[in-house]
Design an enzyme around this catalytic site. Structure first.
Site: not given
Length: 258
Positions: A135, A232
């Site tokens: 990520e 998130e």
């Protein structure tokens, strides 16, 4: 139909960690992700999840308070990374987690990239049946983090050419790094194996920021994406009071799938 999971590190923080999976299930989430599940035993998490699928965990970050953010790209910390990865892989297998996010750590330069590539290849060899994701994280939220550009991540994934390694598309980080999250998605969607969503400009409930979230969900529905869409974000108020977006997207998904 799309599968939505709750990031239990950021959502439902009104209660303790092991009480959050139950609230997520009651709220209508299909699964959960837990960034750092290492403070509790696998048995504790199995009981807490109670059958709720676990979409993702991270590799151990090290001492967060002292600035550690993982070790995959940190030259000289190869053994520490590998010990941590094996711990993550064992826990992911026990809890049937669908993904492990391999944290790169604070590092820079060609030597760090070489270390990162070698560690990722090693990890893929050690756990060939486990999906791995990397990520890019924006440098304002995580100063010094090695992987801080989606094009950089794409090049590394392409060079490795390991089918088990994909890219994590976090709307928040894509927008903070490149300005236009939609263009990032268009360039890299073939490499993406996990999606995280949040709102703009404050990383609250999903929506806004010029990104067509409804369009993304429609595209995912009509395509071959089999992964999760994870919430998130930082709730603007108690988590359960800001879940209108979830109901709307799930209703749309049911309509498209019917």
């Amino acid at each position: 139909m799309l599968k939505f999971c709750a990031n239990l590190t950021m959502l439902f923080t009104e209660v303790g960690s092991l009480d959050r999976p139950g609230l997520a299930a009651q709220a209508g989430f299909d699964g959960a992700e837990v960034l750092f599940p290492y403070d509790f035993s696998a048995a504790d998490w199995e009981a807490a999840l109670n059958g709720l699928p676990l979409a993702l965990i991270n590799t151990p970050p090290g001492n967060w308070g002292e600035g550690d953010r993982g070790f995959a790209a940190v030259t000289g910390q190869e053994q520490r990374f590998r010990d941590g990865f094996l711990r993550a892989a064992e826990l992911a297998t026990r809890l049937k987690a669908g993904r492990v996010h391999v944290m790169a750590g604070v590092a820079k330069g060609p030597e760090a990239e070489q270390t990162y590539v070698e560690n990722l290849a090693w990890a893929a060899d050690q756990a060939p049946d486990l999906a791995l994701t990397i990520e890019p994280i924006n440098p304002d939220d995580m100063p010094g983090y090695f992987l801080n550009d989606f094009d950089q991540a794409a090049r590394i994934i392409d060079d490795l050419a390991r089918p088990s390694i994909g890219m994590q598309f976090d709307l928040w980080h894509a927008a903070r790094i490149h300005g236009d999250a939609g263009q990032v998605w268009a360039r890299h969607k073939a490499r993406i194996n996990h999606i995280q969503i949040a709102g703009f400009p404050a990383r609250n409930e999903p929506g806004g920021g010029g990104f067509d979230l409804t369009g993304l969900c429609s595209e995912l529905e009509s395509g071959s994406y089999a992964g999760w869409v994870s919430a998130e974000y930082r709730p603007a108020r108690a988590t359960v009071h800001g879940l209108g977006w979830l109901g709307a997207l799930k209703a749309r998904s049911r309509l498209i799938g019917s």
